[in-house]
Design an enzyme around this catalytic site. Sequence first.
Site, PDB file in Angstrom:
ATOM      1  N   LYS A  26      62.259  38.211  53.532  1.00 52.86           N
ATOM      2  CA  LYS A  26      63.725  38.311  53.572  1.00 52.86           C
ATOM      3  C   LYS A  26      64.167  39.678  53.070  1.00 52.86           C
ATOM      4  CE  LYS A  26      65.561  33.771  52.392  1.00 52.86           C
ATOM      5  NZ  LYS A  26      66.429  33.152  51.383  1.00 52.86           N
ATOM      6  N   ASP A  45      70.748  31.828  51.284  1.00 48.72           N
ATOM      7  CA  ASP A  45      70.070  30.559  51.503  1.00 48.72           C
ATOM      8  C   ASP A  45      70.069  30.301  53.006  1.00 48.72           C
ATOM      9  OD1 ASP A  45      68.632  28.428  50.375  1.00 48.72           O
ATOM     10  OD2 ASP A  45      70.323  27.093  50.712  1.00 48.72           O
ATOM     11  N   TYR A  70      59.525  29.441  59.510  1.00 44.31           N
ATOM     12  CA  TYR A  70      59.622  28.722  60.772  1.00 44.31           C
ATOM     13  C   TYR A  70      59.633  29.647  61.985  1.00 44.31           C
ATOM     14  CZ  TYR A  70      60.984  24.774  57.777  1.00 44.31           C
ATOM     15  OH  TYR A  70      61.005  23.784  56.828  1.00 44.31           O
ATOM     16  N   ASP A  71      59.430  30.933  61.782  1.00 41.59           N
ATOM     17  CA  ASP A  71      59.522  31.882  62.903  1.00 41.59           C
ATOM     18  C   ASP A  71      58.666  31.499  64.117  1.00 41.59           C
ATOM     19  OD1 ASP A  71      61.494  33.483  61.848  1.00 41.59           O
ATOM     20  OD2 ASP A  71      60.135  34.996  61.053  1.00 41.59           O
TER      21      ASP A  71
HETATM   22  P1  ITT Z   1      64.669  32.715  48.236  1.00 47.15           P
HETATM   23  O1  ITT Z   1      63.844  33.066  47.063  1.00 47.15           O
HETATM   24  O2  ITT Z   1      65.473  33.853  48.771  1.00 47.15           O
HETATM   25  O3  ITT Z   1      65.510  31.454  48.068  1.00 47.15           O
HETATM   26  P2  ITT Z   1      63.152  31.068  50.130  1.00 47.15           P
HETATM   27  O4  ITT Z   1      61.846  31.352  50.797  1.00 47.15           O
HETATM   28  O5  ITT Z   1      63.238  29.911  49.194  1.00 47.15           O
HETATM   29  O6  ITT Z   1      63.620  32.428  49.436  1.00 47.15           O
HETATM   30  P3  ITT Z   1      65.264  29.823  51.731  1.00 47.15           P
HETATM   31  O7  ITT Z   1      65.413  28.735  50.720  1.00 47.15           O
HETATM   32  O8  ITT Z   1      66.490  30.541  52.139  1.00 47.15           O
HETATM   33  O9  ITT Z   1      64.212  30.940  51.268  1.00 47.15           O
HETATM   34  O10 ITT Z   1      64.571  29.325  53.047  1.00 47.15           O
HETATM   35  C1  ITT Z   1      64.300  27.973  53.308  1.00 47.15           C
HETATM   36  C2  ITT Z   1      63.080  27.865  54.171  1.00 47.15           C
HETATM   37  O11 ITT Z   1      63.374  28.378  55.457  1.00 47.15           O
HETATM   38  C3  ITT Z   1      61.863  28.630  53.656  1.00 47.15           C
HETATM   39  O12 ITT Z   1      60.713  27.832  53.887  1.00 47.15           O
HETATM   40  C4  ITT Z   1      61.799  29.855  54.508  1.00 47.15           C
HETATM   41  O13 ITT Z   1      60.472  30.259  54.737  1.00 47.15           O
HETATM   42  C5  ITT Z   1      62.445  29.391  55.809  1.00 47.15           C
HETATM   43  N1  ITT Z   1      63.177  30.492  56.412  1.00 47.15           N
HETATM   44  C6  ITT Z   1      64.280  31.115  55.900  1.00 47.15           C
HETATM   45  N2  ITT Z   1      64.659  32.105  56.697  1.00 47.15           N
HETATM   46  C7  ITT Z   1      63.795  32.121  57.737  1.00 47.15           C
HETATM   47  C8  ITT Z   1      63.651  32.924  58.874  1.00 47.15           C
HETATM   48  O14 ITT Z   1      64.454  33.951  59.118  1.00 47.15           O
HETATM   49  N3  ITT Z   1      62.642  32.656  59.717  1.00 47.15           N
HETATM   50  C9  ITT Z   1      61.798  31.636  59.490  1.00 47.15           C
HETATM   51  N4  ITT Z   1      61.857  30.831  58.435  1.00 47.15           N
HETATM   52  C10 ITT Z   1      62.848  31.069  57.548  1.00 47.15           C
END
Ligand code: ITT
Length: 191
Positions: free
Chosen positions: A18, A71, A148-149
């Site tokens: 991210k 998020d 989930y890419d």
């Molecule tokens: P933070 O520390 O920034 O919260 P995180 O990995 O916990 O990072 P999120 O809660 O926002 O991030 O993401 C929820 C899930 O969705 C997490 O398993 C990510 O890998 C996935 N995810 C988020 N953005 C994504 C993207 O652009 N492509 C694929 N998967 C994504």
Amino acid sequence: MTGPSERTVTFVTGNAHKLAEAAALLSPCGITVRQADLGYPEVQADSLEEVALAGIAWCMEKLKKPCLLEDAGLFIKALGGFPGPYSRYVHETIGNAGIMRLMEGAQDRSAVFRSVIAYHDGTEPHLFIGETLGHISTRLEGTRGFGYDPLFVPTGYDLTFGQMEQQEKNAVSHRGMSLRAFVSFLSERRC
Ligand code: ITT
């Protein structure tokens, strides 16, 4: 753009992917991103907005300076919006293979990826939303990106996010959209 304090943004995240996507989009706009890996608590809530607002209040309390977090979640129509706000937990438990199993036989594979940025300017929080419509692919494809890419195909493309270059993903992704809204907000404030 003026205002040195707003040229560097503290992004509270533990997710290096991210951070890299945000830096790639923000640095050409003159905004440097600095990571703070505070491990903020993600509250259990029905919406990403609630999670983001609770998180940014916690981060502001800790850092006592303007900061940003994001998020994100994948909402799959055939699964009633699952995993949605539980995307992280679901990815860590059943993973992409588990989602593919849940989607076996599903006719409607449509889904939406959502991104909610919460930015606290030191006085109040602001939310910036990005959404990308698409569908769940029938096979996991691609090794780029993260999470989930490999299973998400944005509308208008035959490629998963996992098959896209970072720049191409940023051009269509939920996160690219919320980040661009954030950049507009910062530039309007400087007028
Ligand atoms: P933070 O520390 O920034 O919260 P995180 O990995 O916990 O990072 P999120 O809660 O926002 O991030 O993401 C929820 C899930 O969705 C997490 O398993 C990510 O890998 C996935 N995810 C988020 N953005 C994504 C993207 O652009 N492509 C694929 N998967 C994504």
